[in-house]
Design a protein around this motif. Structure first.
Motif, PDB file in Angstrom:
ATOM      1  N   UNK A 244       5.676  -0.855 -11.547  1.00  0.00           N
ATOM      2  CA  UNK A 244       7.096  -1.058 -11.283  1.00  0.00           C
ATOM      3  C   UNK A 244       7.463  -0.081 -10.165  1.00  0.00           C
ATOM      4  N   UNK A 245       8.101  -0.591  -9.130  1.00  0.00           N
ATOM      5  CA  UNK A 245       8.440   0.268  -7.990  1.00  0.00           C
ATOM      6  C   UNK A 245       9.946   0.287  -7.745  1.00  0.00           C
ATOM      7  N   UNK A 246      10.441   1.457  -7.363  1.00  0.00           N
ATOM      8  CA  UNK A 246      11.854   1.615  -7.051  1.00  0.00           C
ATOM      9  C   UNK A 246      12.013   2.280  -5.689  1.00  0.00           C
ATOM     10  N   UNK A 247      13.074   1.922  -5.013  1.00  0.00           N
ATOM     11  CA  UNK A 247      13.444   2.580  -3.777  1.00  0.00           C
ATOM     12  C   UNK A 247      14.942   2.817  -3.831  1.00  0.00           C
ATOM     13  N   UNK A 248      15.357   4.048  -3.623  1.00  0.00           N
ATOM     14  CA  UNK A 248      16.767   4.437  -3.752  1.00  0.00           C
ATOM     15  C   UNK A 248      17.335   4.015  -5.101  1.00  0.00           C
ATOM     16  N   UNK A 249      16.490   4.053  -6.134  1.00  0.00           N
ATOM     17  CA  UNK A 249      16.932   3.726  -7.481  1.00  0.00           C
ATOM     18  C   UNK A 249      16.942   2.242  -7.806  1.00  0.00           C
ATOM     19  N   UNK A 250      16.618   1.396  -6.839  1.00  0.00           N
ATOM     20  CA  UNK A 250      16.637  -0.058  -7.042  1.00  0.00           C
ATOM     21  C   UNK A 250      15.256  -0.554  -7.438  1.00  0.00           C
ATOM     22  N   UNK A 251      15.197  -1.379  -8.487  1.00  0.00           N
ATOM     23  CA  UNK A 251      13.947  -1.993  -8.925  1.00  0.00           C
ATOM     24  C   UNK A 251      13.566  -3.065  -7.910  1.00  0.00           C
ATOM     25  N   UNK A 252      12.496  -2.842  -7.173  1.00  0.00           N
ATOM     26  CA  UNK A 252      12.093  -3.766  -6.102  1.00  0.00           C
ATOM     27  C   UNK A 252      11.738  -5.145  -6.663  1.00  0.00           C
ATOM     28  N   UNK A 253      11.037  -5.185  -7.800  1.00  0.00           N
ATOM     29  CA  UNK A 253      10.669  -6.461  -8.396  1.00  0.00           C
ATOM     30  C   UNK A 253      11.883  -7.287  -8.754  1.00  0.00           C
ATOM     31  N   UNK A 254      12.879  -6.653  -9.372  1.00  0.00           N
ATOM     32  CA  UNK A 254      14.104  -7.350  -9.757  1.00  0.00           C
ATOM     33  C   UNK A 254      14.842  -7.866  -8.528  1.00  0.00           C
ATOM     34  N   UNK A 255      14.922  -7.037  -7.490  1.00  0.00           N
ATOM     35  CA  UNK A 255      15.611  -7.433  -6.264  1.00  0.00           C
ATOM     36  C   UNK A 255      14.908  -8.604  -5.590  1.00  0.00           C
TER      37      UNK A 255
ATOM     38  N   UNK B 188       0.868  -1.168   0.000  1.00  0.00           N
ATOM     39  CA  UNK B 188       0.000   0.000   0.000  1.00  0.00           C
ATOM     40  C   UNK B 188       0.909   1.223   0.000  1.00  0.00           C
ATOM     41  N   UNK B 189       0.831   1.995  -1.076  1.00  0.00           N
ATOM     42  CA  UNK B 189       1.718   3.155  -1.245  1.00  0.00           C
ATOM     43  C   UNK B 189       0.876   4.397  -1.495  1.00  0.00           C
ATOM     44  N   UNK B 190       1.077   5.421  -0.691  1.00  0.00           N
ATOM     45  CA  UNK B 190       0.363   6.672  -0.893  1.00  0.00           C
ATOM     46  C   UNK B 190      -1.139   6.523  -0.972  1.00  0.00           C
ATOM     47  N   UNK B 191      -1.688   5.596  -0.190  1.00  0.00           N
ATOM     48  CA  UNK B 191      -3.133   5.386  -0.189  1.00  0.00           C
ATOM     49  C   UNK B 191      -3.638   4.454  -1.275  1.00  0.00           C
ATOM     50  N   UNK B 192      -2.746   3.958  -2.146  1.00  0.00           N
ATOM     51  CA  UNK B 192      -3.143   3.047  -3.224  1.00  0.00           C
ATOM     52  C   UNK B 192      -2.589   1.656  -2.965  1.00  0.00           C
ATOM     53  N   UNK B 193      -3.386   0.621  -3.284  1.00  0.00           N
ATOM     54  CA  UNK B 193      -2.890  -0.743  -3.180  1.00  0.00           C
ATOM     55  C   UNK B 193      -2.174  -1.079  -4.480  1.00  0.00           C
ATOM     56  N   UNK B 194      -0.935  -1.509  -4.364  1.00  0.00           N
ATOM     57  CA  UNK B 194      -0.080  -1.741  -5.530  1.00  0.00           C
ATOM     58  C   UNK B 194       0.373  -3.194  -5.588  1.00  0.00           C
ATOM     59  N   UNK B 195       0.252  -3.786  -6.771  1.00  0.00           N
ATOM     60  CA  UNK B 195       0.766  -5.130  -7.044  1.00  0.00           C
ATOM     61  C   UNK B 195       2.015  -4.966  -7.899  1.00  0.00           C
ATOM     62  N   UNK B 196       3.147  -5.533  -7.456  1.00  0.00           N
ATOM     63  CA  UNK B 196       4.384  -5.378  -8.203  1.00  0.00           C
ATOM     64  C   UNK B 196       4.280  -6.023  -9.574  1.00  0.00           C
ATOM     65  N   UNK B 197       4.677  -5.310 -10.581  1.00  0.00           N
ATOM     66  CA  UNK B 197       4.603  -5.792 -11.952  1.00  0.00           C
ATOM     67  C   UNK B 197       5.643  -6.886 -12.215  1.00  0.00           C
ATOM     68  N   UNK B 198       5.215  -7.944 -12.926  1.00  0.00           N
ATOM     69  CA  UNK B 198       6.140  -8.945 -13.442  1.00  0.00           C
ATOM     70  C   UNK B 198       6.683  -9.948 -12.457  1.00  0.00           C
ATOM     71  N   UNK B 199       6.216  -9.910 -11.199  1.00  0.00           N
ATOM     72  CA  UNK B 199       6.705 -10.871 -10.211  1.00  0.00           C
ATOM     73  C   UNK B 199       5.526 -11.572  -9.545  1.00  0.00           C
ATOM     74  N   UNK B 200       5.795 -12.751  -9.018  1.00  0.00           N
ATOM     75  CA  UNK B 200       4.761 -13.523  -8.333  1.00  0.00           C
ATOM     76  C   UNK B 200       5.397 -14.208  -7.132  1.00  0.00           C
ATOM     77  N   UNK B 201       5.093 -13.714  -5.946  1.00  0.00           N
ATOM     78  CA  UNK B 201       5.662 -14.255  -4.711  1.00  0.00           C
ATOM     79  C   UNK B 201       4.709 -15.278  -4.103  1.00  0.00           C
ATOM     80  N   UNK B 202       5.212 -16.182  -3.257  1.00  0.00           N
ATOM     81  CA  UNK B 202       4.332 -17.123  -2.568  1.00  0.00           C
ATOM     82  C   UNK B 202       3.222 -16.377  -1.829  1.00  0.00           C
TER      83      UNK B 202
END
Length: 236
Positions: A102-113, A40-54
């Motif tokens: 697609x989300x980034x923190x400090x320039x890092x792609x969260x999905x890729x990480x 949940x980011x800035x009041x919006x529910x966000x699903x990370x693009x291109x990844x699927x976690x357990x």
């Protein structure tokens, strides 16, 4: 000269307007982690693009012993974000109304990480962006790749169950069927237990991982389990 000045003025207006438009399409803020690939980011529910976690309720297996990898995936995502600010660029909206981004923190792609560390798989149905990251994680047996597991998409499909059947009365009027009883040899078979999160969950015979679930209590019908405050083991 006057014409040239007008052109430069117009170009300046366009240049000033472009960042504002781009910014309107971006979701920014600190994040609250919902599960291994949802926030949940800035009041919006966000699903990370291109990844699927357990899924949060999903279990992996280490030599047959259950491992709460769904909970661990959520904790891994929390650790990556660490209270930092996220910048999410929307790509789509899913069937649940969530923004897929697609989300980034400090320039890092969260999905890729997340995929590279082995706590999510590449969601091939929606793109091949993170397949290389998954291959590296799999080769090094990182995260969930050290255990046996169902791909999250397959796990979700396995959790779907058909609705209770209906019956026809003598008058031809449809009515809800009597609650099905799950018992054998005089023993109730529905397993109830508590998750690490504190949820009270019940598992029906025939559900994936039913045999691996340690029962803290047994019920004969779903109605009994629900009346006791338990919910069926399901995923979103």
């Amino acid at each position: 000269m006057f014409r040239s000045a007008k052109i430069h003025a117009l170009a300046a207006v366009v240049a000033l307007g472009a960042p504002a438009t781009a910014k309107a399409n971006v979701i920014e803020g600190t994040a609250e982690v919902i599960d291994g690939d949802s926030l949940r980011v800035g009041g919006s529910e966000v699903r990370l693009f291109g990844v699927d976690a357990p899924e949060f309720t999903q279990t992996c297996y280490s030599d047959g012993a259950p491992v709460a990898c769904g909970i661990m995936a959520k904790e891994a995502l929390e650790g990556m974000i660490g209270g930092g600010r996220l910048v999410c660029t929307p790509q789509d909206t899913d069937a649940f109304g969530r923004v897929v981004a697609r989300c980034r923190t400090s320039g890092v792609d969260v999905g890729d990480a997340l995929v590279a560390s082995g706590w999510a798989t590449a969601f091939r149905r929606y793109g091949d962006d993170y397949i290389a990251a998954e291959a590296r994680a799999r080769a090094s047996r990182a995260g969930i790749w050290r255990w046996d597991f169902q791909r999250p998409e397959d796990f979700r499909a396995s959790q779907q169950s058909a609705p209770e059947p209906r019956r026809t009365t003598r008058t031809g009027t449809l009515a809800i069927a009597a609650p099905r009883r799950y018992e054998s040899g005089g023993m109730c078979r529905i397993k109830g237990n508590h998750s690490r999160r504190g949820d009270w969950i019940y598992h029906l015979p025939g559900m994936p991982y039913y045999d691996a679930t340690r029962a803290e209590v047994y019920f004969c019908t779903e109605a009994q389990a629900q009346a006791a405050g338990y919910r069926r083991a399901i995923v979103r």
